[in-house]
Design a protein around this motif. Structure first.
Motif, PDB file in Angstrom:
ATOM      1  N   UNK A   1       0.778  -1.299  -0.184  1.00  0.00           N
ATOM      2  CA  UNK A   1      -0.056   0.077  -0.004  1.00  0.00           C
ATOM      3  C   UNK A   1       0.826   1.230   0.072  1.00  0.00           C
ATOM      4  N   UNK A   2       1.935   1.263   0.722  1.00  0.00           N
ATOM      5  CA  UNK A   2       2.776   2.345   0.875  1.00  0.00           C
ATOM      6  C   UNK A   2       3.517   2.356  -0.471  1.00  0.00           C
ATOM      7  N   UNK A   3       3.789   1.525  -1.291  1.00  0.00           N
ATOM      8  CA  UNK A   3       4.456   1.828  -2.339  1.00  0.00           C
ATOM      9  C   UNK A   3       3.433   2.373  -3.576  1.00  0.00           C
ATOM     10  N   UNK A   4       2.138   2.181  -3.385  1.00  0.00           N
ATOM     11  CA  UNK A   4       1.304   2.626  -4.264  1.00  0.00           C
ATOM     12  C   UNK A   4       0.886   4.103  -4.074  1.00  0.00           C
TER      13      UNK A   4
ATOM     14  N   UNK B   1       3.484  10.966  -5.852  1.00  0.00           N
ATOM     15  CA  UNK B   1       4.903  11.505  -6.689  1.00  0.00           C
ATOM     16  C   UNK B   1       4.355  11.719  -8.067  1.00  0.00           C
ATOM     17  N   UNK B   2       3.536  10.845  -8.597  1.00  0.00           N
ATOM     18  CA  UNK B   2       3.082  11.034  -9.995  1.00  0.00           C
ATOM     19  C   UNK B   2       2.333  12.536 -10.214  1.00  0.00           C
ATOM     20  N   UNK B   3       1.557  12.821  -9.231  1.00  0.00           N
ATOM     21  CA  UNK B   3       0.930  14.185  -9.500  1.00  0.00           C
ATOM     22  C   UNK B   3       1.866  15.388  -9.625  1.00  0.00           C
ATOM     23  N   UNK B   4       2.805  15.819  -9.098  1.00  0.00           N
ATOM     24  CA  UNK B   4       3.659  16.699  -9.355  1.00  0.00           C
ATOM     25  C   UNK B   4       4.431  16.601 -10.597  1.00  0.00           C
TER      26      UNK B   4
ATOM     27  N   UNK C   1      -6.548   8.911  -6.967  1.00  0.00           N
ATOM     28  CA  UNK C   1      -5.790   7.432  -6.658  1.00  0.00           C
ATOM     29  C   UNK C   1      -5.174   7.627  -5.320  1.00  0.00           C
ATOM     30  N   UNK C   2      -4.411   8.833  -4.991  1.00  0.00           N
ATOM     31  CA  UNK C   2      -3.655   9.069  -3.883  1.00  0.00           C
ATOM     32  C   UNK C   2      -4.810   9.311  -2.648  1.00  0.00           C
ATOM     33  N   UNK C   3      -5.830  10.103  -2.956  1.00  0.00           N
ATOM     34  CA  UNK C   3      -6.940  10.192  -1.791  1.00  0.00           C
ATOM     35  C   UNK C   3      -7.431   8.800  -1.547  1.00  0.00           C
ATOM     36  N   UNK C   4      -7.651   7.937  -2.432  1.00  0.00           N
ATOM     37  CA  UNK C   4      -8.148   6.569  -2.021  1.00  0.00           C
ATOM     38  C   UNK C   4      -7.000   5.729  -1.113  1.00  0.00           C
ATOM     39  N   UNK C   5      -5.837   5.886  -1.453  1.00  0.00           N
ATOM     40  CA  UNK C   5      -4.897   5.198  -0.621  1.00  0.00           C
ATOM     41  C   UNK C   5      -4.735   5.836   0.687  1.00  0.00           C
ATOM     42  N   UNK C   6      -4.938   7.246   0.772  1.00  0.00           N
ATOM     43  CA  UNK C   6      -4.833   7.748   1.811  1.00  0.00           C
ATOM     44  C   UNK C   6      -5.920   7.450   3.025  1.00  0.00           C
ATOM     45  N   UNK C   7      -7.345   7.167   2.434  1.00  0.00           N
ATOM     46  CA  UNK C   7      -8.292   6.645   3.046  1.00  0.00           C
ATOM     47  C   UNK C   7      -8.218   5.344   3.500  1.00  0.00           C
ATOM     48  N   UNK C   8      -7.421   4.407   2.752  1.00  0.00           N
ATOM     49  CA  UNK C   8      -7.304   2.966   3.122  1.00  0.00           C
ATOM     50  C   UNK C   8      -6.473   3.191   4.426  1.00  0.00           C
ATOM     51  N   UNK C   9      -5.471   4.073   4.203  1.00  0.00           N
ATOM     52  CA  UNK C   9      -4.347   4.187   5.517  1.00  0.00           C
ATOM     53  C   UNK C   9      -5.135   4.575   6.636  1.00  0.00           C
TER      54      UNK C   9
ATOM     55  N   UNK D   1       3.130   6.362  -2.462  1.00  0.00           N
ATOM     56  CA  UNK D   1       4.245   6.794  -3.123  1.00  0.00           C
ATOM     57  C   UNK D   1       4.272   7.068  -4.435  1.00  0.00           C
ATOM     58  N   UNK D   2       4.098   6.007  -5.144  1.00  0.00           N
ATOM     59  CA  UNK D   2       4.035   6.169  -6.795  1.00  0.00           C
ATOM     60  C   UNK D   2       2.952   7.235  -7.072  1.00  0.00           C
ATOM     61  N   UNK D   3       1.585   7.129  -6.779  1.00  0.00           N
ATOM     62  CA  UNK D   3       0.646   8.087  -7.246  1.00  0.00           C
ATOM     63  C   UNK D   3       0.740   9.534  -6.740  1.00  0.00           C
TER      64      UNK D   3
END
Length: 60
Positions: free
Chosen positions: A1-4, A10-13, A41-49, A6-8
């Motif tokens: 999850x942390x890898x996803x 940093x991809x924004x910028x 996608x980043x918001x999704x991963x943050x919600x899961x965290x 990080x990827x999403x």
């Protein structure tokens, strides 16, 4: 999850930075839309965290 995350995240910028050098208005819009998708996608991963029982420093 942390890898996803990080990827999403940093991809924004990277996509916004790339959009600044777009070859056309359509290219700019396309790159910004990709950045927006990565944002969602980043918001999704943050919600899961946040909902994870093992999330560090969880505040109840």
């Amino acid at each position: 999850m942390s890898r996803q995350l990080l990827k999403s995240g940093t991809s924004i910028g990277a996509n916004v930075h790339e959009a600044q050098n777009a070859e056309s208005k359509a290219d700019f819009i396309h790159k910004i839309k990709i950045a927006t998708k990565e944002l969602e996608e980043t918001k999704y991963w943050l919600v899961l965290c946040e909902r994870s029982k093992t999330y560090p420093n969880k505040k109840n």
